[in-house]
Design an enzyme around this catalytic site. Structure first.
Site, PDB file in Angstrom:
ATOM      1  N   SER A  17     -11.375 -13.941  -5.809  1.00 31.04           N
ATOM      2  CA  SER A  17     -11.415 -15.260  -5.176  1.00 31.04           C
ATOM      3  C   SER A  17     -10.095 -15.960  -5.437  1.00 31.04           C
ATOM      4  CB  SER A  17     -12.559 -16.093  -5.774  1.00 31.04           C
ATOM      5  OG  SER A  17     -12.464 -17.458  -5.407  1.00 31.04           O
ATOM      6  N   TYR A  25     -17.876 -19.369 -12.441  1.00 29.18           N
ATOM      7  CA  TYR A  25     -17.367 -18.646 -11.277  1.00 29.18           C
ATOM      8  C   TYR A  25     -15.926 -18.194 -11.525  1.00 29.18           C
ATOM      9  CZ  TYR A  25     -16.611 -17.567  -6.324  1.00 29.18           C
ATOM     10  OH  TYR A  25     -16.342 -16.929  -5.144  1.00 29.18           O
TER      11      TYR A  25
END
Length: 274
Positions: free
Chosen positions: A142, A155
């Site tokens: 990401s 995350y």
């Protein structure tokens, strides 16, 4: 990897978002699929959409389950005789939660899917990918594997971990014929925010609304960029103008990019006692 015709392609998280679009686009190139998603209905929807010749093997399960992943890899190899490409794409996030208000359970749930799921998938499929000397392993990190983002610590930890694992493996596999790719999407229009871990419904709705405004790249565009990058032999793929900008900022200003983030940070919200 220059083309995907008759290649056996594994995609986790194929029921929605980037995974679904990868399946759609690679089906047009003649790939044969091994698909997974945690949601049986979503998985069946994309499976039935594929041409019959492209349907190799599918199984619904949580990629955070090591035994399920290992069984999936073995069953797929047995059913189709070979594995050429693996996309470890399945992922999970949470609504914005400052570190001081987070729980150990938040980290455990997200790391189990985002990090351990990638590690399980990579290790389970590596022997099969290396059998023919021209396999491809693609792990989805990401933009938050490039920078720390306030409110998204679990995350970020998971996606930095994916990046570290994948880059290490890439160095080790150099010269073996196995292409190892790490992908860093920016804001992509998917349902990941709607399926986020939730502790407060009102905050969750605000999170989804904000995410939808910031997500400028469609899942279809993201899949197209990934496929193009693989064909061009890239080992690191950033998706979206936001990801490319953050990539440059964190490279040029690794110690000072935090000041840019702080300008938009509601410090009262993040630091006030509860």
């Amino acid at each position: 990897m220059q083309n995907f015709r008759n290649k056996v392609v594994v995609i986790t998280g194929a029921g929605s978002g980037i995974g679904r679009e990868l399946a759609r686009q690679l089906a047009r190139e003649g790939a044969i699929f091994v698909l997974n998603d945690w949601n049986q209905d979503s998985l069946m929807a994309i499976w039935e959409e594929l041409p019959e010749a492209a349907r190799g093997y599918m199984e619904a399960f949580d990629v955070g389950d090591r035994q399920a992943v290992e069984g999936f890899a073995g069953a797929a190899r047995k059913a189709l005789g070979r594995i050429d490409v693996v996309f470890n794409n399945a992922g999970l996030t949470q609504q914005i939660t400052p570190v001081i208000y987070g729980t150990i359970e938040d980290y455990e749930k997200i790391l189990q899917v985002n990090l351990w799921g990638v590690i399980y998938g990579s290790l389970a499929f590596l022997p099969h990918l290396r059998e023919h000397g021209d396999g491809c392993l693609v792990n989805i990190s990401s933009v938050f594997g490039l920078m720390g983002c306030p409110g998204q610590a679990p995350y970020c930890v998971s996606k930095f971990g994916v990046r570290g694992f994948t880059e290490t493996l890439r160095v080790e596999m150099r010269g073996t014929g196995l292409q190892v790719v790490c992908v860093h999407p920016g804001g992509i229009k998917t349902n990941i925010a709607r399926h986020a871990l939730v502790s407060n419904e009102t905050d969750h709705e605000r999170f989804v609304t904000r995410f939808d405004k910031l997500a400028k790249t469609t899942a279809s565009q993201a899949a197209e960029i990934i496929i193009s990058g693989i064909k061009r032999g890239k080992s690191r793929i950033t998706i979206g103008s936001d990801a490319r900008l953050i990539d440059k900022i964190t490279r040029l200003m690794p110690e000072s990019y935090e000041r840019i983030l702080q300008r938009s940070l509601d410090r009262a919200k993040f630091l006030r006692p509860r």
